[in-house]
Design a protein around this motif. Structure first.
Motif, PDB file in Angstrom:
ATOM      1  N   VAL A  32      -6.826  11.705  -3.916  1.00 20.94           N
ATOM      2  CA  VAL A  32      -5.383  11.954  -3.854  1.00 20.94           C
ATOM      3  C   VAL A  32      -4.619  10.641  -4.031  1.00 20.94           C
ATOM      4  CG1 VAL A  32      -5.598  13.969  -2.344  1.00 20.94           C
ATOM      5  CG2 VAL A  32      -5.405  11.668  -1.335  1.00 20.94           C
ATOM      6  N   PRO A  33      -3.296  10.712  -4.228  1.00 25.57           N
ATOM      7  CA  PRO A  33      -2.489   9.492  -4.178  1.00 25.57           C
ATOM      8  C   PRO A  33      -2.301   9.055  -2.738  1.00 25.57           C
ATOM      9  CG  PRO A  33      -1.079  11.388  -4.538  1.00 25.57           C
ATOM     10  CD  PRO A  33      -2.488  11.899  -4.597  1.00 25.57           C
ATOM     11  N   LEU A  34      -2.138   7.753  -2.522  1.00 23.56           N
ATOM     12  CA  LEU A  34      -1.929   7.205  -1.181  1.00 23.56           C
ATOM     13  C   LEU A  34      -0.896   6.089  -1.241  1.00 23.56           C
ATOM     14  CD1 LEU A  34      -5.661   7.069  -0.010  1.00 23.56           C
ATOM     15  CD2 LEU A  34      -3.895   8.614   0.876  1.00 23.56           C
ATOM     16  N   THR A  35      -0.105   5.958  -0.196  1.00 26.30           N
ATOM     17  CA  THR A  35       0.966   4.968  -0.206  1.00 26.30           C
ATOM     18  C   THR A  35       0.459   3.541  -0.293  1.00 26.30           C
ATOM     19  OG1 THR A  35       1.036   5.048   2.217  1.00 26.30           O
ATOM     20  CG2 THR A  35       2.626   6.404   1.018  1.00 26.30           C
ATOM     21  N   TYR A  36      -0.682   3.257   0.336  1.00 29.29           N
ATOM     22  CA  TYR A  36      -1.177   1.877   0.276  1.00 29.29           C
ATOM     23  C   TYR A  36      -1.774   1.544  -1.074  1.00 29.29           C
ATOM     24  CZ  TYR A  36      -5.271   4.384   2.287  1.00 29.29           C
ATOM     25  OH  TYR A  36      -6.278   5.277   2.566  1.00 29.29           O
ATOM     26  N   ALA A  37      -2.272   2.544  -1.792  1.00 26.56           N
ATOM     27  CA  ALA A  37      -2.708   2.294  -3.167  1.00 26.56           C
ATOM     28  C   ALA A  37      -1.520   1.830  -4.007  1.00 26.56           C
ATOM     29  CB  ALA A  37      -3.328   3.547  -3.764  1.00 26.56           C
ATOM     30  N   ASP A  38      -0.395   2.519  -3.869  1.00 20.87           N
ATOM     31  CA  ASP A  38       0.814   2.138  -4.609  1.00 20.87           C
ATOM     32  C   ASP A  38       1.285   0.740  -4.217  1.00 20.87           C
ATOM     33  OD1 ASP A  38       0.776   4.610  -5.797  1.00 20.87           O
ATOM     34  OD2 ASP A  38       2.762   5.226  -5.097  1.00 20.87           O
ATOM     35  N   TYR A  39       1.286   0.450  -2.917  1.00 21.62           N
ATOM     36  CA  TYR A  39       1.806  -0.842  -2.441  1.00 21.62           C
ATOM     37  C   TYR A  39       1.018  -2.008  -3.033  1.00 21.62           C
ATOM     38  CZ  TYR A  39       3.073  -4.642   0.712  1.00 21.62           C
ATOM     39  OH  TYR A  39       3.494  -5.850   1.212  1.00 21.62           O
ATOM     40  N   TYR A  40      -0.307  -1.943  -2.955  1.00 27.23           N
ATOM     41  CA  TYR A  40      -1.114  -3.066  -3.448  1.00 27.23           C
ATOM     42  C   TYR A  40      -1.195  -3.083  -4.974  1.00 27.23           C
ATOM     43  CZ  TYR A  40      -2.108  -4.102   1.367  1.00 27.23           C
ATOM     44  OH  TYR A  40      -1.953  -4.448   2.686  1.00 27.23           O
ATOM     45  N   TYR A  41      -0.992  -1.936  -5.605  1.00 27.03           N
ATOM     46  CA  TYR A  41      -0.877  -1.887  -7.063  1.00 27.03           C
ATOM     47  C   TYR A  41       0.363  -2.645  -7.524  1.00 27.03           C
ATOM     48  CZ  TYR A  41      -0.098   0.424 -11.650  1.00 27.03           C
ATOM     49  OH  TYR A  41       0.132   0.708 -12.976  1.00 27.03           O
ATOM     50  N   VAL A  42       1.492  -2.371  -6.878  1.00 31.17           N
ATOM     51  CA  VAL A  42       2.728  -3.083  -7.205  1.00 31.17           C
ATOM     52  C   VAL A  42       2.574  -4.569  -6.911  1.00 31.17           C
ATOM     53  CG1 VAL A  42       5.166  -3.360  -6.562  1.00 31.17           C
ATOM     54  CG2 VAL A  42       4.223  -1.076  -6.948  1.00 31.17           C
ATOM     55  N   GLU A  43       1.919  -4.897  -5.800  1.00 29.33           N
ATOM     56  CA  GLU A  43       1.706  -6.309  -5.476  1.00 29.33           C
ATOM     57  C   GLU A  43       0.824  -6.985  -6.521  1.00 29.33           C
ATOM     58  OE1 GLU A  43       1.007  -8.290  -1.330  1.00 29.33           O
ATOM     59  OE2 GLU A  43      -0.973  -7.844  -2.166  1.00 29.33           O
ATOM     60  N   ALA A  44      -0.216  -6.307  -6.969  1.00 33.29           N
ATOM     61  CA  ALA A  44      -1.096  -6.881  -7.993  1.00 33.29           C
ATOM     62  C   ALA A  44      -0.328  -7.110  -9.294  1.00 33.29           C
ATOM     63  CB  ALA A  44      -2.289  -5.965  -8.236  1.00 33.29           C
ATOM     64  N   MET A  45       0.518  -6.148  -9.690  1.00 31.92           N
ATOM     65  CA  MET A  45       1.318  -6.331 -10.901  1.00 31.92           C
ATOM     66  C   MET A  45       2.276  -7.501 -10.746  1.00 31.92           C
ATOM     67  SD  MET A  45       2.151  -2.551 -12.491  1.00 31.92           S
ATOM     68  CE  MET A  45       2.921  -1.839 -11.029  1.00 31.92           C
ATOM     69  N   LYS A  46       2.900  -7.608  -9.584  1.00 34.68           N
ATOM     70  CA  LYS A  46       3.820  -8.716  -9.331  1.00 34.68           C
ATOM     71  C   LYS A  46       3.086 -10.051  -9.393  1.00 34.68           C
ATOM     72  CE  LYS A  46       4.924  -9.931  -5.191  1.00 34.68           C
ATOM     73  NZ  LYS A  46       5.470 -10.004  -3.808  1.00 34.68           N
ATOM     74  N   ARG A  47       1.912 -10.114  -8.796  1.00 34.71           N
ATOM     75  CA  ARG A  47       1.148 -11.360  -8.794  1.00 34.71           C
ATOM     76  C   ARG A  47       0.712 -11.741 -10.208  1.00 34.71           C
ATOM     77  NH1 ARG A  47      -2.583 -11.205  -3.218  1.00 34.71           N
ATOM     78  NH2 ARG A  47      -0.863 -11.864  -1.847  1.00 34.71           N
ATOM     79  N   TYR A  48       0.374 -10.760 -11.000  1.00 36.27           N
ATOM     80  CA  TYR A  48      -0.004 -11.065 -12.385  1.00 36.27           C
ATOM     81  C   TYR A  48       1.204 -11.560 -13.174  1.00 36.27           C
ATOM     82  CZ  TYR A  48      -2.258 -10.560 -16.955  1.00 36.27           C
ATOM     83  OH  TYR A  48      -2.785 -10.803 -18.210  1.00 36.27           O
ATOM     84  N   LYS A  49       2.324 -10.888 -12.995  1.00 42.33           N
ATOM     85  CA  LYS A  49       3.534 -11.252 -13.733  1.00 42.33           C
ATOM     86  C   LYS A  49       3.985 -12.677 -13.410  1.00 42.33           C
ATOM     87  CE  LYS A  49       8.289  -9.725 -14.590  1.00 42.33           C
ATOM     88  NZ  LYS A  49       9.316  -8.688 -14.296  1.00 42.33           N
ATOM     89  N   SER A  50       3.836 -13.093 -12.144  1.00 41.30           N
ATOM     90  CA  SER A  50       4.291 -14.412 -11.717  1.00 41.30           C
ATOM     91  C   SER A  50       3.120 -15.368 -11.495  1.00 41.30           C
ATOM     92  CB  SER A  50       5.115 -14.284 -10.433  1.00 41.30           C
ATOM     93  OG  SER A  50       4.335 -13.762  -9.393  1.00 41.30           O
ATOM     94  N   TYR A  51       2.012 -15.120 -12.193  1.00 42.87           N
ATOM     95  CA  TYR A  51       0.769 -15.836 -11.873  1.00 42.87           C
ATOM     96  C   TYR A  51       0.921 -17.354 -11.933  1.00 42.87           C
ATOM     97  CZ  TYR A  51      -4.116 -17.092 -11.635  1.00 42.87           C
ATOM     98  OH  TYR A  51      -5.309 -17.646 -11.240  1.00 42.87           O
ATOM     99  N   ASN A  52       1.581 -17.872 -12.944  1.00 42.53           N
ATOM    100  CA  ASN A  52       1.669 -19.312 -13.103  1.00 42.53           C
ATOM    101  C   ASN A  52       2.657 -19.981 -12.148  1.00 42.53           C
ATOM    102  OD1 ASN A  52      -0.269 -19.395 -15.141  1.00 42.53           O
ATOM    103  ND2 ASN A  52       1.244 -18.942 -16.720  1.00 42.53           N
ATOM    104  N   SER A  53       3.378 -19.151 -11.390  1.00 41.00           N
ATOM    105  CA  SER A  53       4.257 -19.687 -10.338  1.00 41.00           C
ATOM    106  C   SER A  53       3.916 -19.029  -9.021  1.00 41.00           C
ATOM    107  CB  SER A  53       5.722 -19.444 -10.690  1.00 41.00           C
ATOM    108  OG  SER A  53       5.950 -18.052 -10.885  1.00 41.00           O
ATOM    109  N   PHE A  54       2.618 -18.850  -8.805  1.00 39.30           N
ATOM    110  CA  PHE A  54       2.115 -18.122  -7.647  1.00 39.30           C
ATOM    111  C   PHE A  54       2.601 -18.731  -6.347  1.00 39.30           C
ATOM    112  CE2 PHE A  54      -0.887 -17.340  -4.242  1.00 39.30           C
ATOM    113  CZ  PHE A  54      -1.054 -15.963  -4.314  1.00 39.30           C
ATOM    114  N   LYS A  55       2.996 -17.843  -5.420  1.00 38.30           N
ATOM    115  CA  LYS A  55       3.344 -18.284  -4.066  1.00 38.30           C
ATOM    116  C   LYS A  55       3.169 -17.132  -3.112  1.00 38.30           C
ATOM    117  CE  LYS A  55       8.300 -17.512  -4.846  1.00 38.30           C
ATOM    118  NZ  LYS A  55       9.646 -18.071  -4.752  1.00 38.30           N
TER     119      LYS A  55
END
Length: 401
Positions: A378-401
């Motif tokens: 099934v879908p789960l809220t924490y799957a969505d949360y860490y998915y969005v976080e992973a996308m954000k981290r990839y998008k800002s990878y070279n300025s990681f913080k």
């Protein structure tokens, strides 16, 4: 006692991170475009979800048979993920509807700062109010988080050296690997107040977990049952995994993420070593599928027909992006490319929801508690949360913080 901040290790770590980001870890242009599109799609999905959400309730999952959103009250351990995801999506798209909804949910969640009956206040409060504080440093958010850290600290027992996870029989002191994810709240509390008691609890819990939760191959048990009087280990077992001796996939993800955070917060080499060992177990496992989204348990008996767990893949991807900033060049490249592969897989079929479906959830095909036949595939809220976080981290990878 007040904690002295060690600036030199922090500066050295930051310089190392900057140097590492300059390696040949180049992001994929098409994936970056996909991520930007996914944030827009995600905004539309969560607008769909908020329309289906009853007043006073938090989303949990979606029941395909009844075609209904399944919800919880604010005391459920996942209650912080929905407002946290709303805020992260808002940071990307600036859609005011997301911010209004996030603030509404924070109002419902606020009372959980006094909840001493759960170890999950890190998930519940730091993923929500912690995210809100980073975006809008309001004093009331800080006070809520500090009270949450104090409430979490009441569950620490110095005899055991751990924060109690689950309430059970008087003769049992149950600690799950998931609890590593709640320590970040305590580190934040020490940074904000200078009170080292929060820091010491987090470090002691992590050290006890390192000692008792891991097998020689650095896979982890899900649950350790300690004697509350002596601190001795009484039993090593599972609850959500296939068997006591199996490697439940999300448990491995929690450990990977948790010890990566431990290194970030302490700069202690032993935590980086532990994170590297856990990563090695995961990435070299012969039962890791080609698309890098793990089966719900690495030792599930019906592999290759076993269910996948997108939530474990999302947590692993996000953790590996961060760990790649701290690791040696060879390992860093492996972590980055694997996390990228995981993210690419999550961004497409069969894991990503089609627009307008799945009650607004971003991902599908996660496994909550298969042995109890709860939240299976099934879908789960924490799957969505860490998915969005992973996308954000990839998008800002070279300025990681």
């Amino acid at each position: 006692m007040m904690l002295k901040i060690k600036l030199l290790p922090l500066i050295a770590l930051l310089l190392f991170s900057v140097a590492l980001s300059g390696q040949s870890l180049k992001r994929n242009a098409q994936l970056l475009k996909t991520i930007d599109a996914n944030f827009i799609k995600g905004t539309a999905q969560y607008q769909l979800m908020m329309k289906s959400l009853e007043p006073g309730r938090f989303p949990k999952t979606f029941d395909v048979k009844s075609n209904k959103l399944v919800t919880s009250d604010s005391g459920w351990w996942c209650s912080g993920f929905y407002p946290g995801t709303l805020l992260e999506l808002y940071a990307q798209t600036k859609d005011p509807a997301l911010l209004r909804e996030a603030k509404r949910m924070l109002g419902l969640l606020e009372k959980e700062q006094y909840n001493t009956g759960t170890h999950d206040l890190g998930f519940m409060m730091y993923c929500s109010f912690g995210t809100a504080l980073k975006m809008d440093p309001k004093p009331e958010y800080k006070e809520i988080l500090l009270k949450s850290a104090k409430s979490l600290s009441t569950r620490f027992d110095p005899k055991v050296g751990c924060i109690k996870s689950w309430n059970g029989k008087p003769q049992d002191f149950l600690v799950i690997i998931d609890n590593m994810m709640n320590l970040e709240l305590l580190f934040w509390a020490t940074r904000m107040t200078g009170d080292s008691s929060f820091y010491k609890i987090a470090v002691t819990h992590a050290n006890t977990t390192m000692k008792n939760h891991f097998r020689p191959d650095y896979s982890s048990w899900h649950v350790i049952n300690y004697n509350p009087e002596t601190g001795a280990v009484q039993k090593k077992q599972t609850a959500q995994g296939f068997a006591d001796e199996s490697a439940w996939a999300r448990g491995q993800a929690w450990g990977l993420y948790g010890f990566t955070v431990m290194y970030r917060e302490t700069h202690d080499q032993k935590y980086l070593d532990q994170a590297n060992h856990i990563a090695a177990f995961i990435l070299s496992n012969p039962n890791m599928p080609k698309d890098k989204i793990p089966y719900w348990d690495f030792n599930a008996p019906d592999i290759p027909d076993a269910l996948r767990d997108a939530s474990a893949g999302a947590v692993m991807s996000s953790a590996l992006f961060e760990l790649s900033h701290y690791a040696a060049p060879k390992e860093a490249k492996l972590y980055f490319t694997t996390a990228e592969k995981m993210l690419k897989s999550l961004c497409g079929a069969p894991y990503q929801s089609l627009p307008g479906t799945n009650a607004g959830f971003l991902l599908q095909h996660s496994v909550g508690h298969l042995p109890q036949k709860s939240e299976v595939d099934v879908p789960l809220t924490y799957a969505d949360y860490y998915y969005v976080e992973a996308m954000k981290r990839y998008k800002s990878y070279n300025s990681f913080k």
